[in-house]
Design a protein around this motif. Structure first.
Motif, PDB file in Angstrom:
ATOM      1  N   GLU A  43      40.755  -4.514  -3.617  1.00  0.00           N
ATOM      2  CA  GLU A  43      40.923  -4.695  -2.205  1.00  0.00           C
ATOM      3  C   GLU A  43      39.906  -5.710  -1.537  1.00  0.00           C
ATOM      4  O   GLU A  43      40.083  -5.947  -0.437  1.00  0.00           O
ATOM      5  N   ASP A  44      38.999  -6.151  -2.142  1.00  0.00           N
ATOM      6  CA  ASP A  44      38.111  -6.993  -1.913  1.00  0.00           C
ATOM      7  C   ASP A  44      38.697  -8.545  -2.121  1.00  0.00           C
ATOM      8  O   ASP A  44      38.162  -9.362  -1.513  1.00  0.00           O
ATOM      9  N   THR A  45      39.829  -8.627  -2.597  1.00  0.00           N
ATOM     10  CA  THR A  45      40.520  -9.916  -2.862  1.00  0.00           C
ATOM     11  C   THR A  45      40.903 -10.704  -1.546  1.00  0.00           C
ATOM     12  O   THR A  45      41.679  -9.978  -0.749  1.00  0.00           O
ATOM     13  N   ALA A  46      40.288 -11.838  -1.353  1.00  0.00           N
ATOM     14  CA  ALA A  46      40.407 -12.444  -0.213  1.00  0.00           C
ATOM     15  C   ALA A  46      39.988 -13.952  -0.029  1.00  0.00           C
ATOM     16  O   ALA A  46      39.177 -14.285  -0.976  1.00  0.00           O
ATOM     17  N   VAL A  47      40.196 -14.574   0.682  1.00  0.00           N
ATOM     18  CA  VAL A  47      39.298 -15.780   1.070  1.00  0.00           C
ATOM     19  C   VAL A  47      38.047 -15.496   2.078  1.00  0.00           C
ATOM     20  O   VAL A  47      38.287 -14.956   2.899  1.00  0.00           O
ATOM     21  N   TYR A  48      37.007 -15.804   1.719  1.00  0.00           N
ATOM     22  CA  TYR A  48      35.916 -15.468   2.330  1.00  0.00           C
ATOM     23  C   TYR A  48      35.461 -16.847   3.018  1.00  0.00           C
ATOM     24  O   TYR A  48      35.236 -17.993   2.343  1.00  0.00           O
TER      25      TYR A  48
ATOM     26  N   PRO B 207      29.000 -14.499  17.384  1.00  0.00           N
ATOM     27  CA  PRO B 207      30.496 -14.525  16.982  1.00  0.00           C
ATOM     28  C   PRO B 207      30.999 -16.101  16.373  1.00  0.00           C
ATOM     29  O   PRO B 207      30.114 -17.043  16.741  1.00  0.00           O
ATOM     30  N   ALA B 208      32.185 -15.934  15.933  1.00  0.00           N
ATOM     31  CA  ALA B 208      32.795 -17.203  15.071  1.00  0.00           C
ATOM     32  C   ALA B 208      33.012 -18.044  16.117  1.00  0.00           C
ATOM     33  O   ALA B 208      33.676 -17.834  17.351  1.00  0.00           O
ATOM     34  N   SER B 209      32.897 -19.405  15.616  1.00  0.00           N
ATOM     35  CA  SER B 209      33.511 -20.433  16.520  1.00  0.00           C
ATOM     36  C   SER B 209      34.479 -21.208  15.726  1.00  0.00           C
ATOM     37  O   SER B 209      34.359 -21.635  14.620  1.00  0.00           O
ATOM     38  N   HIS B 210      35.484 -21.725  16.556  1.00  0.00           N
ATOM     39  CA  HIS B 210      36.402 -22.431  15.907  1.00  0.00           C
ATOM     40  C   HIS B 210      36.107 -23.707  15.281  1.00  0.00           C
ATOM     41  O   HIS B 210      36.806 -24.184  14.380  1.00  0.00           O
ATOM     42  N   ARG B 211      34.722 -24.198  15.859  1.00  0.00           N
ATOM     43  CA  ARG B 211      34.642 -25.308  15.460  1.00  0.00           C
ATOM     44  C   ARG B 211      34.055 -25.244  13.896  1.00  0.00           C
ATOM     45  O   ARG B 211      33.811 -26.456  13.315  1.00  0.00           O
ATOM     46  N   TYR B 212      33.662 -24.115  13.403  1.00  0.00           N
ATOM     47  CA  TYR B 212      32.900 -24.228  12.063  1.00  0.00           C
ATOM     48  C   TYR B 212      33.722 -23.670  11.069  1.00  0.00           C
ATOM     49  O   TYR B 212      33.238 -23.250  10.057  1.00  0.00           O
ATOM     50  N   TRP B 213      35.203 -23.221  11.212  1.00  0.00           N
ATOM     51  CA  TRP B 213      35.968 -22.600  10.056  1.00  0.00           C
ATOM     52  C   TRP B 213      35.803 -23.751   8.996  1.00  0.00           C
ATOM     53  O   TRP B 213      36.335 -24.663   9.296  1.00  0.00           O
ATOM     54  N   GLY B 214      35.597 -23.289   7.945  1.00  0.00           N
ATOM     55  CA  GLY B 214      35.861 -24.163   6.705  1.00  0.00           C
ATOM     56  C   GLY B 214      37.057 -23.957   5.764  1.00  0.00           C
ATOM     57  O   GLY B 214      37.921 -23.082   6.213  1.00  0.00           O
ATOM     58  N   GLN B 215      37.039 -24.301   4.524  1.00  0.00           N
ATOM     59  CA  GLN B 215      38.024 -24.009   3.647  1.00  0.00           C
ATOM     60  C   GLN B 215      37.703 -22.689   3.174  1.00  0.00           C
ATOM     61  O   GLN B 215      39.032 -21.956   2.626  1.00  0.00           O
ATOM     62  N   GLY B 216      36.759 -22.184   3.077  1.00  0.00           N
ATOM     63  CA  GLY B 216      36.410 -20.631   2.646  1.00  0.00           C
ATOM     64  C   GLY B 216      36.406 -20.749   1.180  1.00  0.00           C
ATOM     65  O   GLY B 216      36.467 -21.968   0.354  1.00  0.00           O
ATOM     66  N   THR B 217      36.096 -19.728   0.406  1.00  0.00           N
ATOM     67  CA  THR B 217      36.048 -19.742  -1.049  1.00  0.00           C
ATOM     68  C   THR B 217      36.897 -18.425  -1.601  1.00  0.00           C
ATOM     69  O   THR B 217      36.686 -17.493  -1.086  1.00  0.00           O
ATOM     70  N   GLN B 218      37.698 -18.534  -2.515  1.00  0.00           N
ATOM     71  CA  GLN B 218      38.359 -17.635  -2.912  1.00  0.00           C
ATOM     72  C   GLN B 218      37.957 -16.571  -3.892  1.00  0.00           C
ATOM     73  O   GLN B 218      37.366 -16.899  -4.796  1.00  0.00           O
ATOM     74  N   VAL B 219      38.049 -15.247  -3.428  1.00  0.00           N
ATOM     75  CA  VAL B 219      37.631 -14.363  -4.370  1.00  0.00           C
ATOM     76  C   VAL B 219      38.838 -13.376  -4.834  1.00  0.00           C
ATOM     77  O   VAL B 219      39.674 -12.914  -3.796  1.00  0.00           O
ATOM     78  N   THR B 220      39.008 -13.247  -6.182  1.00  0.00           N
ATOM     79  CA  THR B 220      39.884 -12.475  -6.632  1.00  0.00           C
ATOM     80  C   THR B 220      39.582 -11.405  -7.725  1.00  0.00           C
ATOM     81  O   THR B 220      38.673 -11.717  -8.645  1.00  0.00           O
ATOM     82  N   VAL B 221      39.895 -10.141  -7.293  1.00  0.00           N
ATOM     83  CA  VAL B 221      39.444  -9.194  -8.120  1.00  0.00           C
ATOM     84  C   VAL B 221      40.520  -8.683  -9.081  1.00  0.00           C
ATOM     85  O   VAL B 221      41.527  -7.892  -8.078  1.00  0.00           O
ATOM     86  N   SER B 222      40.580  -8.587 -10.117  1.00  0.00           N
ATOM     87  CA  SER B 222      41.720  -8.223 -10.969  1.00  0.00           C
ATOM     88  C   SER B 222      41.425  -8.111 -12.268  1.00  0.00           C
ATOM     89  O   SER B 222      40.563  -8.668 -12.887  1.00  0.00           O
ATOM     90  N   SER B 223      42.104  -7.050 -12.845  1.00  0.00           N
ATOM     91  CA  SER B 223      41.842  -7.149 -14.302  1.00  0.00           C
ATOM     92  C   SER B 223      42.757  -7.724 -15.255  1.00  0.00           C
ATOM     93  O   SER B 223      42.960  -7.987 -16.559  1.00  0.00           O
TER      94      SER B 223
END
Length: 115
Positions: free
Chosen positions: A88-93, A99-115
């Motif tokens: 359930e931690d699988t997401a783009v981080y 608080p967040a600013s729309h000016r600073y959203w980047g591409q993020g980094t993908q985290v996938t937790v799976s066996s």
């Protein structure tokens, strides 16, 4: 212009660990509160952890005791140590101010937790 670049994501097995980094360009980093956010498929983006410019931290209940947020103002970098990862931690981080600013959203980094 300030840019925030996330890195450190990847594929990890349940119970594993990852350390995310957020590198900030520009001079504002040390003077603002920062946070990590995540967005899972089909879900809204949510705040995971926050850290004030002075280092006070706060966590979402779902990650409390497993994740640790930190920052190095001298390096303009913020971190998220993630332990005991679950599917359930699988997401783009993403990192952003708090608080967040729309000016600073980047591409993020993908985290996938799976066996």
């Amino acid at each position: 212009q300030v840019q925030l670049v996330e890195s450190g994501g990847g594929l990890v097995q349940p119970g594993g660990s990852l350390r995310l980094s957020c590198a900030a360009s520009g001079s504002i980093f040390s003077s603002v509160n920062m946070a990590w956010y995540r967005q899972a498929p089909g879900k809204q983006r949510e705040l995971v952890a926050r850290i004030t410019r002075g280092g006070t931290t706060n966590y979402a209940d779902s990650v409390k005791g497993r994740f640790a947020i930190s920052r190095d103002n001298a390096k303009n970098t913020m971190y998220l140590q993630m332990n005991s990862l679950a599917p359930e931690d699988t997401a783009v981080y993403y990192c952003n101010t708090d608080p967040a600013s729309h000016r600073y959203w980047g591409q993020g980094t993908q985290v996938t937790v799976s066996s």
